[in-house]
Every structure is written in structure tokens, then in C-alpha cells.
Motif scaffolding. Structure first.
Motif, PDB file in Angstrom:
ATOM      1  N   SER A 135       0.860  -1.178   0.000  1.00 37.67           N
ATOM      2  CA  SER A 135       0.000   0.000   0.000  1.00 37.67           C
ATOM      3  C   SER A 135       0.895   1.225   0.000  1.00 37.67           C
ATOM      4  N   GLY A 136       0.432   2.267  -0.650  1.00 39.40           N
ATOM      5  CA  GLY A 136       1.213   3.492  -0.725  1.00 39.40           C
ATOM      6  C   GLY A 136       2.182   3.540  -1.888  1.00 39.40           C
ATOM      7  N   ILE A 137       2.408   2.415  -2.527  1.00 41.59           N
ATOM      8  CA  ILE A 137       3.223   2.349  -3.740  1.00 41.59           C
ATOM      9  C   ILE A 137       2.573   1.360  -4.683  1.00 41.59           C
ATOM     10  N   MET A 138       2.923   1.455  -5.951  1.00 39.53           N
ATOM     11  CA  MET A 138       2.406   0.524  -6.947  1.00 39.53           C
ATOM     12  C   MET A 138       3.530  -0.416  -7.359  1.00 39.53           C
ATOM     13  N   LEU A 139       3.345  -1.690  -7.084  1.00 35.95           N
ATOM     14  CA  LEU A 139       4.392  -2.658  -7.411  1.00 35.95           C
ATOM     15  C   LEU A 139       4.623  -2.757  -8.910  1.00 35.95           C
ATOM     16  N   SER A 140       3.642  -2.382  -9.704  1.00 40.69           N
ATOM     17  CA  SER A 140       3.828  -2.399 -11.156  1.00 40.69           C
ATOM     18  C   SER A 140       4.808  -1.307 -11.584  1.00 40.69           C
ATOM     19  N   VAL A 141       5.039  -0.346 -10.698  1.00 40.85           N
ATOM     20  CA  VAL A 141       5.965   0.744 -10.978  1.00 40.85           C
ATOM     21  C   VAL A 141       7.324   0.487 -10.345  1.00 40.85           C
ATOM     22  N   THR A 142       7.325  -0.023  -9.122  1.00 39.39           N
ATOM     23  CA  THR A 142       8.579  -0.165  -8.378  1.00 39.39           C
ATOM     24  C   THR A 142       9.277  -1.493  -8.597  1.00 39.39           C
ATOM     25  N   GLY A 143       8.520  -2.528  -8.958  1.00 38.29           N
ATOM     26  CA  GLY A 143       9.107  -3.860  -8.894  1.00 38.29           C
ATOM     27  C   GLY A 143       9.197  -4.297  -7.435  1.00 38.29           C
ATOM     28  N   LEU A 144       9.653  -5.503  -7.183  1.00 39.83           N
ATOM     29  CA  LEU A 144       9.728  -6.022  -5.827  1.00 39.83           C
ATOM     30  C   LEU A 144      10.766  -7.123  -5.740  1.00 39.83           C
ATOM     31  N   ASP A 145      11.411  -7.184  -4.579  1.00 40.97           N
ATOM     32  CA  ASP A 145      12.372  -8.251  -4.307  1.00 40.97           C
ATOM     33  C   ASP A 145      11.929  -9.035  -3.082  1.00 40.97           C
ATOM     34  N   TRP A 146      12.318 -10.286  -3.037  1.00 37.36           N
ATOM     35  CA  TRP A 146      12.230 -11.084  -1.819  1.00 37.36           C
ATOM     36  C   TRP A 146      13.656 -11.333  -1.330  1.00 37.36           C
ATOM     37  N   TYR A 147      13.877 -11.079  -0.053  1.00 33.68           N
ATOM     38  CA  TYR A 147      15.135 -11.379   0.608  1.00 33.68           C
ATOM     39  C   TYR A 147      14.846 -12.397   1.713  1.00 33.68           C
ATOM     40  N   ARG A 148      15.920 -12.999   2.203  1.00 34.00           N
ATOM     41  CA  ARG A 148      15.774 -13.850   3.383  1.00 34.00           C
ATOM     42  C   ARG A 148      17.007 -13.706   4.264  1.00 34.00           C
ATOM     43  N   GLN A 149      16.786 -13.960   5.539  1.00 30.35           N
ATOM     44  CA  GLN A 149      17.893 -13.900   6.497  1.00 30.35           C
ATOM     45  C   GLN A 149      17.762 -15.057   7.465  1.00 30.35           C
ATOM     46  N   ALA A 150      18.776 -15.923   7.421  1.00 32.87           N
ATOM     47  CA  ALA A 150      18.835 -17.051   8.343  1.00 32.87           C
ATOM     48  C   ALA A 150      19.614 -16.626   9.588  1.00 32.87           C
ATOM     49  N   PRO A 151      19.399 -17.327  10.711  1.00 27.23           N
ATOM     50  CA  PRO A 151      20.108 -16.959  11.945  1.00 27.23           C
ATOM     51  C   PRO A 151      21.616 -16.948  11.744  1.00 27.23           C
ATOM     52  N   GLY A 152      22.252 -15.862  12.158  1.00 29.47           N
ATOM     53  CA  GLY A 152      23.700 -15.765  12.060  1.00 29.47           C
ATOM     54  C   GLY A 152      24.236 -15.471  10.673  1.00 29.47           C
ATOM     55  N   LYS A 153      23.348 -15.236   9.722  1.00 30.31           N
ATOM     56  CA  LYS A 153      23.791 -14.981   8.346  1.00 30.31           C
ATOM     57  C   LYS A 153      23.303 -13.617   7.876  1.00 30.31           C
ATOM     58  N   GLN A 154      23.939 -13.130   6.819  1.00 31.14           N
ATOM     59  CA  GLN A 154      23.524 -11.861   6.238  1.00 31.14           C
ATOM     60  C   GLN A 154      22.253 -12.044   5.426  1.00 31.14           C
ATOM     61  N   ARG A 155      21.523 -10.957   5.307  1.00 32.45           N
ATOM     62  CA  ARG A 155      20.324 -10.991   4.468  1.00 32.45           C
ATOM     63  C   ARG A 155      20.759 -11.183   3.017  1.00 32.45           C
ATOM     64  N   GLU A 156      20.065 -12.056   2.301  1.00 29.78           N
ATOM     65  CA  GLU A 156      20.427 -12.339   0.917  1.00 29.78           C
ATOM     66  C   GLU A 156      19.229 -12.175   0.001  1.00 29.78           C
ATOM     67  N   LEU A 157      19.521 -11.732  -1.219  1.00 24.86           N
ATOM     68  CA  LEU A 157      18.488 -11.568  -2.234  1.00 24.86           C
ATOM     69  C   LEU A 157      18.094 -12.932  -2.785  1.00 24.86           C
ATOM     70  N   VAL A 158      16.804 -13.191  -2.803  1.00 28.56           N
ATOM     71  CA  VAL A 158      16.300 -14.488  -3.251  1.00 28.56           C
ATOM     72  C   VAL A 158      15.701 -14.390  -4.656  1.00 28.56           C
ATOM     73  N   ALA A 159      14.857 -13.380  -4.880  1.00 28.26           N
ATOM     74  CA  ALA A 159      14.160 -13.279  -6.163  1.00 28.26           C
ATOM     75  C   ALA A 159      13.752 -11.829  -6.410  1.00 28.26           C
ATOM     76  N   THR A 160      13.652 -11.481  -7.686  1.00 26.05           N
ATOM     77  CA  THR A 160      13.297 -10.126  -8.097  1.00 26.05           C
ATOM     78  C   THR A 160      12.280 -10.182  -9.224  1.00 26.05           C
ATOM     79  N   VAL A 161      11.298  -9.290  -9.171  1.00 23.24           N
ATOM     80  CA  VAL A 161      10.439  -9.050 -10.329  1.00 23.24           C
ATOM     81  C   VAL A 161      10.506  -7.548 -10.612  1.00 23.24           C
ATOM     82  N   THR A 162      10.880  -7.202 -11.842  1.00 21.17           N
ATOM     83  CA  THR A 162      11.045  -5.790 -12.199  1.00 21.17           C
ATOM     84  C   THR A 162       9.710  -5.172 -12.590  1.00 21.17           C
ATOM     85  N   ARG A 163       9.706  -3.862 -12.798  1.00 24.59           N
ATOM     86  CA  ARG A 163       8.471  -3.194 -13.194  1.00 24.59           C
ATOM     87  C   ARG A 163       7.989  -3.716 -14.553  1.00 24.59           C
ATOM     88  N   ALA A 164       8.933  -4.182 -15.379  1.00 18.11           N
ATOM     89  CA  ALA A 164       8.561  -4.742 -16.681  1.00 18.11           C
ATOM     90  C   ALA A 164       8.075  -6.177 -16.569  1.00 18.11           C
TER      91      ALA A 164
END
Length: 119
Positions: free
Chosen positions: A25-54
Motif C-alpha cells: 500500500s502506498g506504492i504501486m508494485l507495477s511501478v517499483t518492482g519487488l524483491d524477496w530477501y531472506r535472512q537465516a540466523p547468524g547470516k547476512q540478508r540475501e536476495l532471493v528473487a526479483t520481479v522488475t516493473r517490466a
């Protein structure tokens, strides 16, 4: 006000499936795109998947062929379909979007949803 709200995390056995949702809400994902990240205990947050505005998608090598990111523009919601889950997929999963206004980048994060893969 921008909000990203994740849901769908759960405890699942190895080999199982889950679908995570990220409602925006407050933004349009069709404009911004979106990423999913994950963070396991003791590890850095990592990029898992991306969908672009296109609508193009990209994945971390560790999840290629098992995870699928998608977006429903009408609902302004993104999804992460996860199959063949492994114990190493256990993490808190976050959705992320960003906007650029007057050359400044603004990053938005959801609160996270816990995915646990275990017997």
C-alpha cells in the motif's frame, strides 16, 4: 504511507511447498518492482528473487527451479511460490521495494515472515 505486509510463513517438512504474499500500500508494485530477501540466523540478508516493473524475473542460484516470484497488479500484491523446500531455506523472508524521488532512493521493507523447513 508505504507499507509492505508479508504473510504465508509456516513450518513445513522438507520437500514441501509454501506461498508467501507481500501486500503493498502506498506504492504501486507495477511501478517499483519487488524483491524477496531472506535472512537465516547468524547470516547476512540475501536476495532471493526479483520481479522488475517490466515483469522480468531473476533468482538466486540456490533457489532457481524451485521458487517462482510473481505479481498481481490488480491486487498490488507479490508472491513467492516455494517448492521442494530444503532445511537450508529456513529463514525470515522479507519483501522489499524501492522508489527514486529527485535522485534519492527510498527503501521499503516488510516486517518479515518466518519459514521453517524441518521434520
Amino acid at each position: 504511507q508505504v507499507q509492505l505486509v508479508e504473510s504465508g510463513g509456516d513450518l513445513v517438512q522438507p520437500g514441501g511447498s509454501l506461498r508467501l504474499s507481500c501486500a503493498a500500500s502506498g506504492i504501486m508494485l507495477s511501478v517499483t518492482g519487488l524483491d524477496w530477501y531472506r535472512q537465516a540466523p547468524g547470516k547476512q540478508r540475501e536476495l532471493v528473487a526479483t520481479v522488475t516493473r517490466a515483469g522480468s524475473t531473476d533468482y538466486a542460484d540456490s533457489v532457481k527451479g524451485r521458487f517462482t516470484i510473481s505479481r498481481n497488479n490488480a491486487e498490488n500484491t507479490a508472491y513467492l511460490q516455494m517448492t521442494s523446500l530444503k532445511p537450508e531455506d529456513t529463514a525470515v523472508y522479507y519483501c522489499h521495494a524501492s522508489t527514486i524521488v529527485l535522485s534519492r532512493t527510498f527503501d521499503y521493507w516488510g516486517q518479515g515472515t518466518q519459514v521453517t523447513v524441518s521434520i
